[in-house]
Design an enzyme around this catalytic site. Structure first.
Site, PDB file in Angstrom:
ATOM      1  N   SER A 122      -4.927  13.875  -6.500  1.00 49.41           N
ATOM      2  CA  SER A 122      -3.558  13.646  -6.957  1.00 49.41           C
ATOM      3  C   SER A 122      -3.481  13.704  -8.484  1.00 49.41           C
ATOM      4  CB  SER A 122      -3.044  12.312  -6.390  1.00 49.41           C
ATOM      5  OG  SER A 122      -1.653  12.194  -6.523  1.00 49.41           O
ATOM      6  N   ASP A 180       2.150  16.772   3.056  1.00 49.68           N
ATOM      7  CA  ASP A 180       2.200  15.850   1.920  1.00 49.68           C
ATOM      8  C   ASP A 180       3.656  15.651   1.492  1.00 49.68           C
ATOM      9  OD1 ASP A 180       1.897  14.489  -0.520  1.00 49.68           O
ATOM     10  OD2 ASP A 180       0.038  15.545  -0.990  1.00 49.68           O
ATOM     11  N   HIS A 212      -0.613  12.818   2.144  1.00 47.73           N
ATOM     12  CA  HIS A 212      -1.183  12.616   0.807  1.00 47.73           C
ATOM     13  C   HIS A 212      -2.427  11.745   0.942  1.00 47.73           C
ATOM     14  CE1 HIS A 212      -0.881  13.016  -3.517  1.00 47.73           C
ATOM     15  NE2 HIS A 212      -1.041  11.714  -3.669  1.00 47.73           N
TER      16      HIS A 212
END
Length: 235
Positions: A122, A180, A212
């Site tokens: 991320s 996601d 995610h």
């Protein structure tokens, strides 16, 4: 200056002679210890190698605008979580400097930069791309899991300038879940496409149905890629 403080690190030592290193950056609000535990939950016994040291640094707590200024362990600030937003370059550049000291520690320990890989999950993946493309392009590789760069990122221009000058850039490995909902899949795809357009070699892997999060197929792919880039030293 807060970003120049010595970053806390969780380190997984190799089982044999140390000849290469991986620096793995966590996502927003996490810690190095938390990311290591998550990796172990997904893939036992985690990212462990005979010859590679794996370093999980922790970002210092700072006010984070998407959380209305609350303190969070983030690598940099964002005006908002969107690929159309301007980058908060002051915080990105300060953290590039702080993370550069970890790279230098590995070099001082005898690990050449071409035996170092940097990546992250991320926000950590975006941080890794900035760090490598703009400041440390002479490493072995960079990876970004569930990550994106803003559409006007200065990293794209840095890649263009380096390619135009005929200089080397490492390969980027990206993995992204198609489900996601926080960092949209097409943001990751757009990042890969824009870096390719700028002249960087990228490999983008879509993971069907993944949210995610990390997954076992993704971590197995990453581990194999790391071993391909950082094989055991012949010396």
């Amino acid at each position: 200056m807060a970003a120049m403080q010595k970053l806390l690190k969780c380190v997984v030592s190799p089982t044999g002679k140390h000849s290469a290193s991986v620096i793995f950056l966590h996502g927003s609000g996490d810690t190095g210890q938390g990311l290591r535990a998550w990796v172990q939950d997904v893939m036992m016994p985690g990212l462990t190698f005979d010859h590679i040291r794996v370093i999980y640094p922790t970002a210092p707590a700072r006010p984070y605008t998407p959380m209305y200024g609350a303190l969070s362990n983030v690598w940099f600030d964002r005006y908002k979580i969107s690929n159309n937003s301007p980058e908060h370059l002051q915080s990105i550049d300060a953290m590039c400097c702080a993370l550069g000291s970890i790279i230098q520690d590995e070099v001082t320990a005898g690990i050449p930069k071409h035996r170092i890989i940097i990546g992250g999950f991320s926000m950590g993946g975006a941080m890794a791309i900035h760090l490598v493309c703009r400041y440390h392009p002479d490493i072995a590789g960079v990876f970004a899991l569930s990550s994106f760069l803003n559409k006007d990122s200065v990293a794209f221009k840095a890649v263009e300038e380096r390619v135009r000058a005929g200089h080397f850039l490492p390969e980027l490995l990206q993995c992204h879940g198609t489900s996601d909902e926080l960092v949209l899949h097409h943001w990751g795809e757009d990042t890969s496409m824009l870096l390719q357009k700028a002249g960087m070699t990228t490999a983008f892997h879509s993971l069907p149905g993944l949210y995610h999060q990390l997954s076992l197929p993704e971590m197995e792919l990453l581990k194999a890629w790391i071993l391909h880039k950082l094989p055991p030293s012949s010396s």
